[in-house]
Design a protein around this motif. Structure first.
Motif, mmCIF file in Angstrom:
data_model
loop_
_atom_site.group_PDB
_atom_site.id
_atom_site.type_symbol
_atom_site.label_atom_id
_atom_site.label_comp_id
_atom_site.label_asym_id
_atom_site.label_seq_id
_atom_site.Cartn_x
_atom_site.Cartn_y
_atom_site.Cartn_z
ATOM 1 N N LEU A 1 0.910 -1.124 -0.220
ATOM 2 C CA LEU A 1 0.021 0.198 -0.053
ATOM 3 C C LEU A 1 0.987 1.210 -0.100
ATOM 4 O O LEU A 1 1.856 1.443 0.681
ATOM 5 C CB LEU A 1 -1.011 -0.098 1.055
ATOM 6 C CG LEU A 1 -1.876 -1.214 1.507
ATOM 7 C CD1 LEU A 1 -2.768 -1.021 2.796
ATOM 8 C CD2 LEU A 1 -2.893 -1.103 0.299
ATOM 9 N N THR A 2 0.508 2.291 -0.790
ATOM 10 C CA THR A 2 1.152 3.512 -1.111
ATOM 11 C C THR A 2 0.075 4.645 -0.929
ATOM 12 O O THR A 2 -1.041 4.280 -0.873
ATOM 13 C CB THR A 2 1.964 3.634 -1.960
ATOM 14 O OG1 THR A 2 1.273 3.468 -3.302
ATOM 15 C CG2 THR A 2 3.107 2.625 -2.090
ATOM 16 N N GLY A 3 0.262 5.865 -0.821
ATOM 17 C CA GLY A 3 -0.409 7.061 -0.725
ATOM 18 C C GLY A 3 -0.958 7.182 0.646
ATOM 19 O O GLY A 3 -0.385 7.036 1.726
ATOM 20 N N ARG A 4 -2.362 7.715 0.725
ATOM 21 C CA ARG A 4 -2.846 7.920 1.862
ATOM 22 C C ARG A 4 -3.612 6.879 2.524
ATOM 23 O O ARG A 4 -4.365 6.081 2.083
ATOM 24 C CB ARG A 4 -3.804 9.060 1.798
ATOM 25 C CG ARG A 4 -4.428 9.692 3.068
ATOM 26 C CD ARG A 4 -5.157 11.101 2.850
ATOM 27 N NE ARG A 4 -3.923 11.910 2.576
ATOM 28 C CZ ARG A 4 -3.859 13.099 2.534
ATOM 29 N NH1 ARG A 4 -5.001 13.883 2.828
ATOM 30 N NH2 ARG A 4 -2.804 13.879 2.616
ATOM 31 N N LEU A 5 -3.300 6.322 3.775
ATOM 32 C CA LEU A 5 -3.937 5.400 4.744
ATOM 33 C C LEU A 5 -4.527 5.943 5.801
ATOM 34 O O LEU A 5 -4.159 6.845 6.324
ATOM 35 C CB LEU A 5 -2.609 4.585 5.091
ATOM 36 C CG LEU A 5 -1.825 3.991 4.084
ATOM 37 C CD1 LEU A 5 -0.805 3.240 4.620
ATOM 38 C CD2 LEU A 5 -2.658 3.250 2.967
ATOM 39 N N ALA A 6 -5.674 5.426 6.270
ATOM 40 C CA ALA A 6 -6.488 5.804 7.349
ATOM 41 C C ALA A 6 -6.330 4.541 8.466
ATOM 42 O O ALA A 6 -6.510 3.365 7.896
ATOM 43 C CB ALA A 6 -7.972 5.966 7.064
ATOM 44 N N LEU A 7 -6.492 5.009 9.441
ATOM 45 C CA LEU A 7 -6.301 4.112 10.797
ATOM 46 C C LEU A 7 -7.584 4.487 11.721
ATOM 47 O O LEU A 7 -7.673 5.384 12.097
ATOM 48 C CB LEU A 7 -5.139 4.137 11.353
ATOM 49 C CG LEU A 7 -3.739 3.934 10.747
ATOM 50 C CD1 LEU A 7 -3.361 5.251 10.157
ATOM 51 C CD2 LEU A 7 -2.739 3.598 11.617
ATOM 52 N N GLY A 8 -7.899 3.464 12.184
ATOM 53 C CA GLY A 8 -8.730 3.356 13.524
ATOM 54 C C GLY A 8 -7.948 3.187 14.948
ATOM 55 O O GLY A 8 -7.437 2.004 14.697
ATOM 56 N N VAL A 9 -7.968 3.908 15.741
ATOM 57 C CA VAL A 9 -6.895 3.654 16.896
ATOM 58 C C VAL A 9 -7.835 3.908 18.167
ATOM 59 O O VAL A 9 -8.766 4.688 18.179
ATOM 60 C CB VAL A 9 -6.034 4.777 16.774
ATOM 61 C CG1 VAL A 9 -4.814 4.710 18.245
ATOM 62 C CG2 VAL A 9 -5.007 5.069 15.633
ATOM 63 N N GLU A 10 -7.524 2.746 19.090
ATOM 64 C CA GLU A 10 -7.761 2.715 20.310
ATOM 65 C C GLU A 10 -6.929 2.940 21.364
ATOM 66 O O GLU A 10 -5.751 2.489 21.155
ATOM 67 C CB GLU A 10 -8.727 1.435 20.660
ATOM 68 C CG GLU A 10 -9.219 1.307 22.047
ATOM 69 C CD GLU A 10 -10.013 -0.156 22.050
ATOM 70 O OE1 GLU A 10 -10.446 -0.447 23.229
ATOM 71 O OE2 GLU A 10 -9.766 -1.081 21.316
ATOM 72 N N TYR A 11 -7.122 3.722 22.503
ATOM 73 C CA TYR A 11 -6.217 3.869 23.422
ATOM 74 C C TYR A 11 -6.665 4.335 24.896
ATOM 75 O O TYR A 11 -7.865 4.749 24.992
ATOM 76 C CB TYR A 11 -4.967 5.077 23.123
ATOM 77 C CG TYR A 11 -5.729 6.432 22.733
ATOM 78 C CD1 TYR A 11 -6.048 7.358 23.704
ATOM 79 C CD2 TYR A 11 -5.872 6.852 21.277
ATOM 80 C CE1 TYR A 11 -6.616 8.679 23.339
ATOM 81 C CE2 TYR A 11 -6.324 8.194 20.957
ATOM 82 C CZ TYR A 11 -6.635 8.958 21.889
ATOM 83 O OH TYR A 11 -7.356 9.947 21.489
ATOM 84 N N ASP A 12 -6.227 3.692 25.843
ATOM 85 C CA ASP A 12 -6.350 4.192 27.277
ATOM 86 C C ASP A 12 -5.564 5.479 27.624
ATOM 87 O O ASP A 12 -4.142 5.308 27.564
ATOM 88 C CB ASP A 12 -6.217 3.100 28.209
ATOM 89 C CG ASP A 12 -6.280 3.236 29.758
ATOM 90 O OD1 ASP A 12 -6.391 4.532 30.154
ATOM 91 O OD2 ASP A 12 -6.443 2.423 30.372
ATOM 92 N N GLY A 13 -6.365 6.505 27.711
ATOM 93 C CA GLY A 13 -5.509 7.808 27.789
ATOM 94 C C GLY A 13 -4.820 7.930 29.266
ATOM 95 O O GLY A 13 -4.185 9.108 29.582
ATOM 96 N N THR A 14 -4.956 7.108 30.339
ATOM 97 C CA THR A 14 -4.594 7.191 31.706
ATOM 98 C C THR A 14 -3.153 7.913 31.816
ATOM 99 O O THR A 14 -3.115 8.697 32.524
ATOM 100 C CB THR A 14 -4.836 5.898 32.350
ATOM 101 O OG1 THR A 14 -5.941 5.685 32.232
ATOM 102 C CG2 THR A 14 -4.303 6.331 33.862
#
Length: 321
Positions: free
Chosen positions: A13-26
């Motif tokens: 894959l090249t070009g623009r990529l989108a991600l779904g990100v999960e995080y615990d912000g503690t």
């Protein structure tokens, strides 16, 4: 379930990529990269840079504050090198700390922008309403020992729906030049010992949701009447508002984009609420306003005749977000 899908390990894959990100912000100072503290953005960029063996910079849909969590933070970046979907996804997760994870990664059109293409952001604020403090969920909910009337809170909150000047609900240090936001819906529900404030808007001011939560808790305890949120809204003065609710109860759960981007759908978080069966996009409620029409075609423009053009018809300049 639909969010289980095979990760391609053949096509780079090249070009623009989108991600779904999960995080615990503690344990983070928030999303935004800072020199003096750990940030989610800094950790994600470091992980992706290792996979690329080159610097990677990411842009997000909405910056979260210190201690705030996310189950669907949408991020995009322009890949400096070609890697397969599987390499980007599992490689990044192998490099990330345990409290941050990439849930999915897909290629998107070059005009996709995680921030400026977003039509709506959705958050859930969770309050554990019981006499004793939480143990297992202490970092994911706010504890309130006094009984809360969730139905009363819900009725009072409806005065905030629509387009308003939310000066009374912004942080004193909020840097936004315009205090007007369009709140699409706000719902307060009791689910056993949990009281959930579910809210969506085109965007939010600094501390806006946590200040709304503080006001609604005052109403739910009986300290203020049901008309209080509307009265405070009309005053347009943050100094007259209530305490800002703690960050640990706030979760960034969804971002809505135009359907043409076709981002993956997934259960609405946090996992504490999985039993509700809600999926992302189930509460679109996107108003048909000039701002929303413009966002759907950004970085182009809609002129007075409703035509999509490359430049602002009056200024003759390329559109800025």
């Amino acid at each position: 379930m639909a969010f289980f899908s095979r990760q391609d390990d053949n096509q780079p894959l090249t070009g623009r990529l989108a991600l779904g990100v999960e995080y615990d912000g503690t344990h983070y100072c928030g999303w935004q990269r800072l020199r003096h503290a750990q940030s989610v953005q800094g950790a994600l960029e470091a992980a992706l840079s290792k996979i690329a063996a080159a610097p990677v910079r990411v842009l997000c849909s909405g910056r979260t504050d210190s201690g705030v969590h996310a189950t669907r933070q949408i991020v995009h970046f322009d890949a400096p090198v070609a890697r397969t979907q599987k390499a980007w996804l599992f490689g990044a997760n192998a490099q990330l700390p345990r409290d941050i994870a990439v849930r999915w990664l897909v290629p998107v059109a070059d005009d996709f922008h995680a921030r400026f293409s977003a039509l709506a952001r959705r958050y859930r604020y969770l309050i554990l309403n019981q006499p004793t403090r939480s143990v297992m969920e202490r970092n994911n909910v706010t504890w309130c020992r006094e009984p809360l009337d969730a139905e009363r809170m819900h009725r009072a909150a409806q005065a905030l729906v629509g387009e308003h000047d939310f000066s009374s609900y912004r942080a004193a240090g909020c840097q936004s030049k315009v205090p007007v936001r369009h709140l699409h819906f706000i719902e307060v529900r009791r689910l056993g010992p949990l009281v959930m404030i579910d809210v969506q808007a085109n965007a939010f001011l600094h501390h806006m949701i946590r200040n709304i939560a503080g006001v609604l808790v005052a109403v739910g305890r009986g300290d203020e009447d049901e008309a209080y949120p509307a009265k405070l809204l009309a005053l347009k003065d943050r100094r007259l508002g209530n305490v800002t609710a703690p960050a640990c109860g706030l979760h960034f759960v969804d971002v809505r984009f135009d359907e043409r981007f076709a981002l993956p759908e997934e259960p609405v978080g946090p996992n504490l609420m999985a039993f509700l069966g809600d999926w992302t996009g189930d509460r679109d409620m996107i108003p048909d306003t000039p701002l929303m029409r413009r966002r759907r075609v950004w970085p182009k423009w809609i002129d007075d005749q409703g035509r999509v053009v490359d430049q602002h018809p009056q200024a003759g300049l390329e559109v800025s977000p």
